[in-house]
Motif scaffolding. Structure first.
Motif, PDB file in Angstrom:
ATOM      1  N   LYS A   1      -2.035   2.061   2.466  1.00  0.00           N
ATOM      2  CA  LYS A   1      -1.642   1.625   1.125  1.00  0.00           C
ATOM      3  C   LYS A   1      -0.136   1.347   1.073  1.00  0.00           C
ATOM      4  CE  LYS A   1      -2.363   4.619  -2.152  1.00  0.00           C
ATOM      5  NZ  LYS A   1      -3.017   5.423  -3.230  1.00  0.00           N
ATOM      6  N   MET A   2       0.648   2.193   1.736  1.00  0.00           N
ATOM      7  CA  MET A   2       2.091   1.961   1.821  1.00  0.00           C
ATOM      8  C   MET A   2       2.380   0.642   2.537  1.00  0.00           C
ATOM      9  SD  MET A   2       4.091   4.407   0.512  1.00  0.00           S
ATOM     10  CE  MET A   2       5.589   4.407   1.489  1.00  0.00           C
ATOM     11  N   GLN A   3       1.672   0.400   3.627  1.00  0.00           N
ATOM     12  CA  GLN A   3       1.877  -0.828   4.396  1.00  0.00           C
ATOM     13  C   GLN A   3       1.563  -2.064   3.556  1.00  0.00           C
ATOM     14  OE1 GLN A   3      -0.701  -1.424   7.880  1.00  0.00           O
ATOM     15  NE2 GLN A   3       1.163  -1.644   9.106  1.00  0.00           N
ATOM     16  N   LYS A   4       0.517  -1.987   2.769  1.00  0.00           N
ATOM     17  CA  LYS A   4       0.141  -3.102   1.894  1.00  0.00           C
ATOM     18  C   LYS A   4       1.227  -3.365   0.854  1.00  0.00           C
ATOM     19  CE  LYS A   4      -3.456  -4.576  -1.345  1.00  0.00           C
ATOM     20  NZ  LYS A   4      -4.737  -4.194  -2.015  1.00  0.00           N
ATOM     21  N   MET A   5       1.769  -2.297   0.268  1.00  0.00           N
ATOM     22  CA  MET A   5       2.816  -2.454  -0.742  1.00  0.00           C
ATOM     23  C   MET A   5       4.115  -2.974  -0.129  1.00  0.00           C
ATOM     24  SD  MET A   5       1.608  -1.752  -3.747  1.00  0.00           S
ATOM     25  CE  MET A   5       0.171  -2.663  -3.142  1.00  0.00           C
ATOM     26  N   PHE A   6       4.393  -2.582   1.107  1.00  0.00           N
ATOM     27  CA  PHE A   6       5.584  -3.088   1.802  1.00  0.00           C
ATOM     28  C   PHE A   6       5.515  -4.608   1.948  1.00  0.00           C
ATOM     29  CE2 PHE A   6       7.636   0.626   4.344  1.00  0.00           C
ATOM     30  CZ  PHE A   6       7.701   1.378   3.184  1.00  0.00           C
TER      31      PHE A   6
ATOM     32  N   GLN B   1       7.359   1.789  11.746  1.00  0.00           N
ATOM     33  CA  GLN B   1       6.990   3.199  11.845  1.00  0.00           C
ATOM     34  C   GLN B   1       5.622   3.455  11.222  1.00  0.00           C
ATOM     35  OE1 GLN B   1      10.456   4.909   9.958  1.00  0.00           O
ATOM     36  NE2 GLN B   1      11.358   5.502  11.927  1.00  0.00           N
ATOM     37  N   LEU B   2       5.333   2.767  10.125  1.00  0.00           N
ATOM     38  CA  LEU B   2       4.009   2.906   9.517  1.00  0.00           C
ATOM     39  C   LEU B   2       2.913   2.484  10.497  1.00  0.00           C
ATOM     40  CD1 LEU B   2       4.539   1.592   5.856  1.00  0.00           C
ATOM     41  CD2 LEU B   2       4.085   3.945   6.569  1.00  0.00           C
ATOM     42  N   LYS B   3       3.142   1.390  11.209  1.00  0.00           N
ATOM     43  CA  LYS B   3       2.151   0.919  12.180  1.00  0.00           C
ATOM     44  C   LYS B   3       1.903   1.969  13.264  1.00  0.00           C
ATOM     45  CE  LYS B   3       3.277  -3.988  11.605  1.00  0.00           C
ATOM     46  NZ  LYS B   3       3.898  -5.185  12.252  1.00  0.00           N
ATOM     47  N   ILE B   4       2.985   2.568  13.765  1.00  0.00           N
ATOM     48  CA  ILE B   4       2.853   3.586  14.815  1.00  0.00           C
ATOM     49  C   ILE B   4       2.088   4.797  14.291  1.00  0.00           C
ATOM     50  CG2 ILE B   4       4.143   5.217  16.247  1.00  0.00           C
ATOM     51  CD1 ILE B   4       6.357   3.076  16.437  1.00  0.00           C
ATOM     52  N   LEU B   5       2.420   5.235  13.075  1.00  0.00           N
ATOM     53  CA  LEU B   5       1.751   6.402  12.498  1.00  0.00           C
ATOM     54  C   LEU B   5       0.267   6.129  12.268  1.00  0.00           C
ATOM     55  CD1 LEU B   5       4.474   7.467   9.901  1.00  0.00           C
ATOM     56  CD2 LEU B   5       3.917   8.605  12.064  1.00  0.00           C
ATOM     57  N   ILE B   6      -0.053   4.919  11.821  1.00  0.00           N
ATOM     58  CA  ILE B   6      -1.459   4.566  11.597  1.00  0.00           C
ATOM     59  C   ILE B   6      -2.219   4.558  12.921  1.00  0.00           C
ATOM     60  CG2 ILE B   6      -2.994   2.674  10.909  1.00  0.00           C
ATOM     61  CD1 ILE B   6      -0.916   1.980   8.732  1.00  0.00           C
ATOM     62  N   GLU B   7      -1.598   4.044  13.979  1.00  0.00           N
ATOM     63  CA  GLU B   7      -2.233   4.045  15.300  1.00  0.00           C
ATOM     64  C   GLU B   7      -2.467   5.472  15.793  1.00  0.00           C
ATOM     65  OE1 GLU B   7       0.333   1.759  17.764  1.00  0.00           O
ATOM     66  OE2 GLU B   7      -0.222  -0.174  16.865  1.00  0.00           O
ATOM     67  N   GLN B   8      -1.489   6.357  15.569  1.00  0.00           N
ATOM     68  CA  GLN B   8      -1.646   7.749  15.990  1.00  0.00           C
ATOM     69  C   GLN B   8      -2.801   8.425  15.252  1.00  0.00           C
ATOM     70  OE1 GLN B   8       2.203   9.462  15.270  1.00  0.00           O
ATOM     71  NE2 GLN B   8       3.093   8.697  17.188  1.00  0.00           N
ATOM     72  N   LEU B   9      -2.875   8.185  13.953  1.00  0.00           N
ATOM     73  CA  LEU B   9      -3.958   8.779  13.172  1.00  0.00           C
ATOM     74  C   LEU B   9      -5.310   8.207  13.581  1.00  0.00           C
ATOM     75  CD1 LEU B   9      -2.294   8.912   9.642  1.00  0.00           C
ATOM     76  CD2 LEU B   9      -3.016  10.865  11.016  1.00  0.00           C
ATOM     77  N   THR B  10      -5.344   6.921  13.882  1.00  0.00           N
ATOM     78  CA  THR B  10      -6.594   6.295  14.327  1.00  0.00           C
ATOM     79  C   THR B  10      -7.090   6.941  15.614  1.00  0.00           C
ATOM     80  OG1 THR B  10      -5.949   4.190  13.310  1.00  0.00           O
ATOM     81  CG2 THR B  10      -7.680   4.112  14.988  1.00  0.00           C
ATOM     82  N   GLU B  11      -6.156   7.207  16.538  1.00  0.00           N
ATOM     83  CA  GLU B  11      -6.526   7.861  17.796  1.00  0.00           C
ATOM     84  C   GLU B  11      -7.022   9.278  17.550  1.00  0.00           C
ATOM     85  OE1 GLU B  11      -6.750   6.822  20.972  1.00  0.00           O
ATOM     86  OE2 GLU B  11      -6.458   4.813  20.123  1.00  0.00           O
ATOM     87  N   GLN B  12      -6.373  10.000  16.646  1.00  0.00           N
ATOM     88  CA  GLN B  12      -6.806  11.361  16.339  1.00  0.00           C
ATOM     89  C   GLN B  12      -8.199  11.368  15.720  1.00  0.00           C
ATOM     90  OE1 GLN B  12      -3.012  12.650  14.220  1.00  0.00           O
ATOM     91  NE2 GLN B  12      -3.569  14.549  15.273  1.00  0.00           N
ATOM     92  N   ILE B  13      -8.443  10.430  14.816  1.00  0.00           N
ATOM     93  CA  ILE B  13      -9.757  10.352  14.177  1.00  0.00           C
ATOM     94  C   ILE B  13     -10.824  10.004  15.210  1.00  0.00           C
ATOM     95  CG2 ILE B  13     -11.135   9.025  12.521  1.00  0.00           C
ATOM     96  CD1 ILE B  13      -8.549   8.753  10.835  1.00  0.00           C
TER      97      ILE B  13
END
Length: 443
Positions: free
Chosen positions: A374-379, A399-411
């Motif tokens: 949602k943050m990425q969309k608003m950016f 940084q948002l992209k990196i964090l989203i990728e990390q969370l995707t891997e964790q999920i």
């Protein structure tokens, strides 16, 4: 009979007095001149009904100032004597208010430029009221103050100078066909480059133009050669914007470089700027620690400004337009855009507070990912929002992209672990801290 004689004597005396007061070259005063026939005046055209004037005293004509007499200015003159419109002008006001690079940003002016071309006004007024939060003249003291108050570091604002150069060039390229004037309500810090980027400029009575030495502070680094090159590059960009307004080198150097002085001579009706303190008319800056600064009074005395105007109606009167029509659509476009993203900014701070809450269960990873998306969309929707997060809290779209990728891997790892098809990764259960984003700065 006495009253008649007295009346005749008075008539003769009055005629003699009128003849004695006539010019010597007037042919009607010659004794042998032929009597002149009176011309029948042409019928006067019917007067055009003018709009009712507002109540109040009639103003005196504007006083002489050096700024109004400079004939070598670039651009189309906004003065009524030059525009020769023959009708009350439609005046389009373009605001430049708030933070440079955030409120004063490219996207909103793309919309305004399009609207200007649709409206086709007779005159454009840029209105600037922008400061970088500094309450003193030395930029490092201002930087320390900004850190304490959780405001934007003035150097952050100045670091967008290449974007400001590009926007200034676009505004000139797209709108220079219109007579244009800049109205400075206040300009402190990097916003000074816009205050002086147009040749015709007026100032409010308490306006200032000061603090461009922040540009010189951008040339950082420890290597002497690299530092010198960066210093030259940054100051060159700043001076290039000022030159759009026809500002000479002596003036631009003194405005940007703390180690330059400035004074002025008067040559006829033209200001001759000097890069020393030997000017016979005015000494503006004799300090080697801060750059040149102008109040409205000193700017008028030296011809930097065309004059001092209390507000935009007063400005238009000084330009020679007692009647006009104001178009406020530019103000509305500017206000609506900045109100919208600032509202989202308040909401986004709450989102990121939720993001940093300790996780209770593995499913919280999905909630965190949704917040970041949602943050990425608003950016993307509001570049000003992205810049505000970057300059106040250090969070960028990358940084948002990196964090989203990390969370995707964790999920993905959790899902594999549940299905027994792989070892997966750790979920970071209860008490998992602030997650992969780490500290996001003050909320």
């Amino acid at each position: 009979m006495k009253p008649i004689l007295l009346l005749a004597a008075f008539t003769v005396s009055a005629a003699a007095y009128a003849q004695s007061d006539a010019p010597a070259t007037d042919p009607s005063s010659a004794p042998d001149a032929a009597p002149q026939q009176e011309e029948t005046p042409a019928p006067a055209p019917a007067p055009v009904a003018a709009p009712a004037a507002p109540a109040g005293p009639v103003k005196a004509p504007p006083p002489f100032t050096l700024g109004r007499t400079v004939s070598s200015k670039k651009g189309k003159s906004p003065y009524a004597t030059d525009t020769q419109l023959g009708h009350p002008p439609v005046v389009y006001v373009i605001p430049m208010e708030g933070y440079m690079g955030i409120d004063i940003s490219g996207l909103v002016y793309d919309r305004i430029i399009k609207d200007v071309k649709d409206k086709k006004p007779d005159l454009i007024v840029f209105r600037i009221n922008s400061a970088d939060g500094r309450m003193n003249d030395k930029y490092m003291e201002a930087v320390d103050s900004a850190r304490k108050d959780d405001k934007i570091d003035p150097r952050r604002l100045a670091s967008g100078i290449t974007d400001y150069r590009d926007l200034a060039a676009k505004l000139h390229n797209e709108l220079d066909t219109y007579p244009t004037v800049m109205y400075v309500q206040d300009a402190r810090g990097i916003s000074c480059v816009y205050a002086l980027a147009w040749p015709y400029m007026f100032m409010a009575p308490d306006a200032r133009i000061a603090g461009l030495d922040i540009v010189a502070s951008l040339g950082g680094g420890n290597d002497v050669d690299i530092k010198a090159k960066m210093f030259s590059a940054w100051t060159g960009i700043g001076k290039g914007i000022l030159e759009l307004g026809g500002r000479p080198q002596e003036l631009t150097d003194a405005l940007i470089r703390p180690d330059r002085t400035l004074s002025a001579d008067i040559d006829g009706r033209t200001t001759k700027w000097r890069s020393d303190t030997a000017g016979s008319w005015y000494v503006i800056d004799q300090s080697m620690e801060v750059s040149a600064r102008f109040t409205a009074k000193s700017a008028e005395d030296t011809g930097l400004t065309d004059g001092i105007a209390v507000d935009i109606p007063d400005l238009l009167y000084l330009l020679g337009y007692p009647e006009y029509t104001l178009s406020d659509s530019g103000e509305k476009i500017f206000r609506d855009y900045n109100t919208a993203w600032r509202k989202v900014f308040v909401e986004s701070k709450k989102w990121m507070q939720d993001f940093q809450e300790p996780m209770e269960q593995a499913s919280d990873l999905g909630k965190r990912k949704q917040i970041l998306e949602k943050m990425q969309k608003m950016f993307k929707q509001y570049p000003s929002l992205a810049k505000m997060w970057e300059w106040t809290r250090g969070l960028t779209d990358d940084q948002l992209k990196i964090l989203i990728e990390q969370l995707t891997e964790q999920i993905r790892g959790n899902n594999q672990k549940k299905s027994g098809s792989g070892t997966g990764g750790k979920t970071g259960g209860k008490g998992g801290g602030k997650g992969p984003a780490g500290p996001m700065g003050p909320g």
